[in-house]
Design an enzyme around this catalytic site. Structure first.
Site, PDB file in Angstrom:
ATOM      1  N   ALA A 144      41.212  40.749  42.670  1.00 42.48           N
ATOM      2  CA  ALA A 144      40.773  39.949  43.573  1.00 42.48           C
ATOM      3  C   ALA A 144      39.207  40.256  43.627  1.00 42.48           C
ATOM      4  O   ALA A 144      38.609  41.333  43.574  1.00 42.48           O
ATOM      5  CB  ALA A 144      41.237  39.921  45.028  1.00 42.48           C
ATOM      6  N   CYS A 256      41.113  30.376  43.815  1.00 39.08           N
ATOM      7  CA  CYS A 256      42.418  30.495  43.054  1.00 39.08           C
ATOM      8  C   CYS A 256      43.488  29.954  43.801  1.00 39.08           C
ATOM      9  O   CYS A 256      44.359  29.179  43.119  1.00 39.08           O
ATOM     10  CB  CYS A 256      42.628  31.968  42.761  1.00 39.08           C
ATOM     11  SG  CYS A 256      41.364  32.679  41.800  1.00 39.08           S
TER      12      CYS A 256
END
Ligand code: UGA
Length: 438
Positions: A144, A256
């Site tokens: 992340a 994303c």
């Protein structure tokens, strides 16, 4: 790639791109992205076994393993527009590899791609006229932003998919060998190609679904007098549910989640599963609603009009510790407030002013009502309301009494991340509310 270079000094890693300016930036003292800890990793490995180059053809020839890490944005035209992944960069890379490779190679899909993309890559590679043998592996990335170096150093798992043939197993073993230099072996999972490709989309869909679930409950908390953080804590203690990723917010952003869910729903429909597609589409639907709801609450609280009122927007990045603004909820919030003729003044510690303006208004456009401040105090001076949109740590410790003194009354604060102490702010005199705080 920087992490592989750092952990495997005997492996030469060369990152290639056609974009000369981008490669020059990676070779300079000022890396083109902000990511905590990355500078140190690059500095240690660059020039030793990590290189950045524009010599695409030459490096294809020299390499044994080629990671394909190009963009797979949402398609904006033709069949599947707005949902399907645009695979033209993947195809172009596969063609370039087929054109230049003159020895056997392992091709690793690092980009997030729809299931069965490996088939297309294999077909294109097979067109190589020199009879070169390729093995295609899927190795999706789960890091992340903002915690990338930490996630890569200590991943929950590494996923590698390949063909269940002796050659496929051999290729998987080679890639397992790279990660096993620093990742515990039982955290490296091998699967067939399609499971690996699909798991990437499903992981992001599940993560996003948790946020939409808690965000949907935030509205119910506001209606009933419950507190969404208390509810999240209470349910998260159940080990079957788990405590992570239950932070209610103004809505998820980033490059994303939305893209991958839309891609998943498109796949479902392509395979004749409209009910499954509808289920996952609702995760994005709730997110869009949550973003609109936040701006709507501001307008409503300010006596149904924000026209010509100054609103300070604190934070523009899609989350803290990154300068990435892709799909950031702040873009929607700013646009909604501007459409109500508010004067919006944004401050973000890492996002440059021209990017804030271009993201909100479109490249080259200007609107005198949208301005960017150099710090939070400047943004809040004279503002009727403050909206916290990104959870930057510095917003937790601002001198809110000083800020309050410089605002017209009643002074409003809307915490879109639930990071400030609402009771303390109310003590100062603010009309302060958070997400899901009944
Ligand atoms: C996400 C996944 O977490 C990664 O595992 C994945 O590898 C990555 O996408 C990817 O596919 O490249 P990222 O988008 O960088 O990572 O950041 P997240 O931490 O997942 O946050 C996404 C958005 O959700 C942010 O806007 C964040 O503020 C929001 N969020 C996150 C919440 O609103 N609540 C939460 O509890 C967690």
């Amino acid at each position: 790639m920087a992490m592989i270079a750092l952990k495997c000094p005997d492996i030469t890693v060369t990152v290639v791109d056609m974009n000369v300016a981008r490669i020059a930036a990676w070779n300079s003292g000022q890396l083109p992205i902000f990511e905590p800890g990355l500078d140190e990793v690059v500095q240690q490995a660059r020039g030793r076994n990590l290189f950045f180059s524009t010599d695409v053809a030459g490096q294809i020839k020299k390499s044994d393993i080629i990671f394909v890490a190009v963009n797979t944005p949402t398609k904006t035209y033709g069949v599947g527009a707005g949902r399907a992944a645009d695979l033209r960069y993947i195809e172009s890379v596969a063609r370039t590899i087929a054109e230049h490779a003159d020895s056997a190679k392992i091709i690793v899909e690092k980009s997030t791609i729809p299931v069965k993309t490996a088939d297309a890559i294999k077909t294109i590679l097979a067109s190589n006229s020199r009879g070169v043998k390729f093995q295609v592996l899927s190795n999706p990335e789960f890091l992340a932003e903002g915690t990338a170096v930490k996630d890569l150093t200590n991943p929950d798992r590494v996923l590698i998919g390949g063909e269940r043939t002796p050659e496929g197993e051999q290729a998987m073993a080679t890639l397992v060998g790279v990660y096993a230099r620093w990742v515990q072996r039982d955290r490296i999972i091998t699967t067939n190609l399609w499971s690996s490709e699909l798991s990437k989309l499903v992981a992001n869909a599940f993560l996003a679904q948790r946020i939409s679930s808690i965000n949907s409950i935030s509205a119910l908390c506001e209606a009933t007098g419950a507190d969404v953080d208390e509810v999240a804590n209470a349910i998260g203690k159940d080990s079957r549910i788990g405590a992570k990723f239950l932070k209610s917010s103004v809505g998820f952003g980033g490059s994303c989640f939305q893209k991958d869910i839309l891609n998943l729903t498109y796949l479902c429909e392509s395979f004749g599963l409209p009910e499954v597609a509808a289920y996952w589409t609702s995760v994005v639907g709730i997110n869009d609603w949550q973003k609109r709801r936040f701006a709507g609450q501001i307008v409503k609280a300010l006596f149904n009009t924000v026209a010509e009122k100054k609103i300070a927007v604190l934070g523009f990045a899609f989350k803290k510790d990154t300068n990435d603004t892709r799909e950031s909820a702040a873009i929607n919030v700013c646009r909604d407030l501007l459409s109500e003729h508010a004067k919006v003044c944004v401050y973000d510690p890492k996002v440059p002013a021209d990017e804030i303006i271009a993201d909100t208004l479109g490249k080259g456009a200007q609107n005198p009502r949208l301005t960017v401040a150099k710090d939070a105090y400047e943004a809040c001076a004279g503002a009727h309301a403050i909206a916290i949109v990104t959870e930057w740590d510095e917003f937790k410790t601002l001198d809110y009494a000083k800020i309050f003194a410089g605002m017209p009354k009643p002074a409003f604060l809307f915490d879109g991340r639930n990071i400030v102490d609402l009771a303390a702010l109310r003590q100062i005199g603010f009309q302060a509310t958070g997400i899901g705080k009944g």
